[in-house]
Write a protein that holds these residues in place. Structure first.
Motif, mmCIF file in Angstrom:
data_model
loop_
_atom_site.group_PDB
_atom_site.id
_atom_site.type_symbol
_atom_site.label_atom_id
_atom_site.label_comp_id
_atom_site.label_asym_id
_atom_site.label_seq_id
_atom_site.Cartn_x
_atom_site.Cartn_y
_atom_site.Cartn_z
ATOM 1 N N ARG A 59 1.004 -1.268 0.076
ATOM 2 C CA ARG A 59 0.022 0.149 0.282
ATOM 3 C C ARG A 59 0.928 1.788 0.487
ATOM 4 N NH1 ARG A 59 -4.970 -1.058 -0.985
ATOM 5 N NH2 ARG A 59 -6.171 -0.171 0.258
ATOM 6 N N SER A 288 -7.812 2.559 6.268
ATOM 7 C CA SER A 288 -8.466 1.880 4.641
ATOM 8 C C SER A 288 -7.356 1.813 3.910
ATOM 9 C CB SER A 288 -9.418 2.998 4.945
ATOM 10 O OG SER A 288 -9.244 4.752 5.094
ATOM 11 N N LYS A 292 -7.245 -3.767 2.859
ATOM 12 C CA LYS A 292 -8.507 -3.135 1.806
ATOM 13 C C LYS A 292 -9.823 -3.959 1.933
ATOM 14 C CE LYS A 292 -5.254 -4.845 -1.679
ATOM 15 N NZ LYS A 292 -4.030 -6.441 -2.904
#
Length: 293
Positions: A59, A288, A292
């Motif tokens: 991420r 968030s 996911k």
């Protein structure tokens, strides 16, 4: 704004326990974070995420980076960890027990590699005797300095934290004449007044927040510490980005104008880490950007 309230809450609790973790099993990380979330109230337990953890999840958190290697004459080591937990309270024993429980909870994915116990000294003084955080922004100014106000969902309400464990040579510092001590700090110990004629190396002059372009305001939440490594200041700086801390550390290290902050005469950082403190959602931290849906 939905930030972790403990970041800016005053008064600062009498004790803190900082726990630092490295990652050893990325596949177990989502489950461990889900189990951790109910424990993090953002007041007595604050969570900070390091770049290694974000990378392991595949991420991205805009603005998050590892602690920099500055390449200055003075050393500011980077000891970047994957996760930082900041426990706060008024009973040291409770924090110890809470930390042990959290270590066990995180064990499937994360390993505790360092811990620091901080304590409030004389209501907010460094072990040198000087008051710490005199120029801290307060109220709305503190929110403006420390909390992300704009950006994508999951980022607004978060904060970026820098942590350094500074070890003082208190014997050397206290052996200096009082005038020399005052000139290193840039304030008089007797009344905490800033010295107009302090040398350019004085810490107060090196870090005057309004003297940078742009201004480098941040909120400090530091405490004293002492253990088998020595004693000094567990330094925590909060910002809506790392820019203010980075600018101040570069100037302190002599990278801006060649003048090294007087603090380095008697103190040096043992650690350095950058962490992202996620915002609060309605019932828990908003992760968030990491997990996911």
């Amino acid at each position: 704004m939905p930030f972790q309230q403990g970041l800016l809450a005053t008064p600062v609790p009498a004790h803190a326990r900082h726990l630092f973790f490295t990652l050893h099993a990325a596949e177990a990380l989502p489950g461990v974070l889900d189990a951790l979330l109910p424990q993090v109230d953002g007041l007595n337990l604050i969570l900070g995420v390091g770049a290694p953890l974000v990378k392991a999840l595949g991420r991205e958190v805009p603005g998050l980076q590892p602690f920099p290697l500055l390449g200055a004459v003075v050393e500011n080591p980077s000891t970047q960890h994957a996760l930082w937990l900041w426990l706060r309270g008024n009973e040291r024993g409770d924090l110890l027990l809470q930390g042990q429980a959290l270590e066990q909870l995180l064990a499937p994915a994360l390993t505790l590699v360092d811990s620091v116990d901080g304590f409030l000294h004389r209501g907010g003084h460094d072990l040198t005797g000087y008051e710490d955080g005199t120029e801290n922004p307060v109220e709305q100014d503190a929110i403006d300095a420390a909390i992300v106000a704009d950006g994508q969902p999951g980022l607004v309400g978060s904060s970026f934290a820098a942590f350094q464990l500074w070890k003082h040579d208190l014997g050397y510092f206290k052996s200096l004449p009082q005038a020399d001590q005052d000139n290193i700090i840039g304030r008089r110990l007797s009344d905490n007044e800033e010295l107009d004629d302090a040398p350019e190396s004085a810490h107060v002059k090196r870090t005057a927040q309004e003297s940078f372009e742009p201004e480098a305001f941040m909120v400090r939440r530091s405490l004293a510490w002492a253990d088998e490594r020595g004693a000094g200041l567990a330094f925590v700086a909060l910002g809506h980005s790392f820019a203010a801390f980075d600018a101040q550390l570069r100037r302190m290290s002599g990278l801006e104008d060649g003048i090294i902050d007087g603090l380095y005469r008697f103190s040096r950082p043992l650690t350095g880490g950058y962490y992202w403190c996620p915002p609060r959602g309605e019932a828990a931290l908003d992760l968030s950007l990491l997990l996911k849906a």
